[in-house]
Scaffold this motif. Structure first.
Motif, PDB file in Angstrom:
ATOM      1  N   GLY A 190    -101.149 -75.271  36.784  1.00 54.30           N
ATOM      2  CA  GLY A 190    -102.616 -75.861  37.341  1.00 54.30           C
ATOM      3  C   GLY A 190    -103.558 -75.175  37.092  1.00 54.30           C
ATOM      4  N   PRO A 191    -104.319 -75.130  38.240  1.00 54.55           N
ATOM      5  CA  PRO A 191    -106.046 -74.392  37.895  1.00 54.55           C
ATOM      6  C   PRO A 191    -105.527 -72.618  37.575  1.00 54.55           C
ATOM      7  CG  PRO A 191    -106.531 -75.814  40.013  1.00 54.55           C
ATOM      8  CD  PRO A 191    -104.416 -75.619  40.104  1.00 54.55           C
ATOM      9  N   ALA A 192    -104.379 -71.923  38.186  1.00 60.23           N
ATOM     10  CA  ALA A 192    -104.043 -71.137  37.776  1.00 60.23           C
ATOM     11  C   ALA A 192    -103.743 -70.202  36.444  1.00 60.23           C
ATOM     12  CB  ALA A 192    -102.754 -70.485  39.080  1.00 60.23           C
ATOM     13  N   LEU A 193    -103.350 -71.822  36.053  1.00 54.25           N
ATOM     14  CA  LEU A 193    -103.209 -71.579  34.306  1.00 54.25           C
ATOM     15  C   LEU A 193    -104.254 -71.277  33.656  1.00 54.25           C
ATOM     16  CD1 LEU A 193     -99.833 -71.158  32.661  1.00 54.25           C
ATOM     17  CD2 LEU A 193    -100.513 -73.408  32.445  1.00 54.25           C
ATOM     18  N   ALA A 194    -104.867 -72.053  33.612  1.00 57.80           N
ATOM     19  CA  ALA A 194    -106.556 -72.178  33.385  1.00 57.80           C
ATOM     20  C   ALA A 194    -106.924 -70.314  33.086  1.00 57.80           C
ATOM     21  CB  ALA A 194    -106.763 -73.299  33.272  1.00 57.80           C
TER      22      ALA A 194
END
Length: 253
Positions: A190-194
């Motif tokens: 999610g946001p962590a990957l981005a």
């Protein structure tokens, strides 16, 4: 109860003997799937207490002042392995962990250059991997890192992506590589990957190579590829091993 003082005494006696040895964990190129480097990891097999945790070994060595002797021993182990790799047609780099305290010795870079010549390996195939990312704030450490860069030695910074290093500093630091901790790779989504993908792009814009650590499953490997990392390291690739030949040279499919 085994105390730090006891361990320091025992380490002083062990640092030049067979109780201290290196194991090696390979890194693979995510472009080719081939082994391109291996990290030399310090191990201490205590005759009475068995394997001592590597973090404990480093902590005891730093507190007791034995880190310089231990560090030189590990450099010698890494060079010995690398010389064998090169002799057998494996032009892999070797990454050796270096404490910032070792870099307070103004002769460190000179010693590295001399050891490279003695073992017949090019300085460009050595990666000095810092054991603490905060070390780059120390002007003495920075001076030694720049000296290492001037002779062609690569410098790797751990803990990338954890937010402790302002991205605007990256182009001004004498680095070649940054390493994303395994816990970040394994929990990316999610946001962590981005956010991590953006951090990798910043590192690439600064001309740095990015290594994903702690790759333990094919899912973690897929994440490393999706992040845009250049190399991967972890138990999926190969656990640390005292066997320096590494039969087989490809990443898992």
């Amino acid at each position: 109860m085994l105390t730090s003082e006891d361990l320091a005494t025992d380490l002083a006696a062990a640092v030049a003997g067979p109780e201290i040895f290196a194991v090696y964990q390979p890194q693979v190129s995510l472009e080719t799937g081939s082994i391109v480097a291996a990290e030399a990891l310090c191990r201490w097999e205590h005759p009475s207490h068995g394997d001592i945790d590597p973090e404990t070994v480093i902590e005891v060595a730093e507190r007791s002042g034995l880190i310089h002797a231990l560090g030189r021993r590990m450099l010698a182990e890494g060079f010995r392995a690398q010389a064998e790799w090169h002799e057998t047609g494996r032009p892999w780099a070797v990454a050796v962990n270096v404490s910032p305290l070792q870099l307070t010795d103004g002769s460190f870079a000179m010693h590295v250059a001399e050891e490279c010549r003695r073992h017949g390996v090019p300085t460009g195939s050595l990666i000095v991997e810092l054991t603490a990312d905060g070390a780059v704030d120390d002007p003495v450490v920075l001076a030694q890192l720049r000296s290492l860069g001037e002779i062609g030695v690569e410098v790797s910074l751990p803990g990338y992506g954890e937010g402790s290093l302002p991205s605007e500093l990256l182009p001004r630091l004498p680095l070649t590589e940054v390493k994303i901790p395994g816990r970040l790779v394994r929990s990316a989504g999610g946001p962590a990957l981005a956010s991590l993908r953006d951090a990798v792009a910043v590192a690439h814009d600064a001309g740095l190579r990015v290594v994903a650590e702690g790759v333990e499953t094919l899912t973690h490997l897929d994440i490393a590829v999706e992040l845009g990392c250049d190399r991967a390291q972890g138990f999926l690739i190969r656990p640390p091993d005292s066997e320096i030949a590494f039969p087989g040279s490809g990443a898992p499919n």
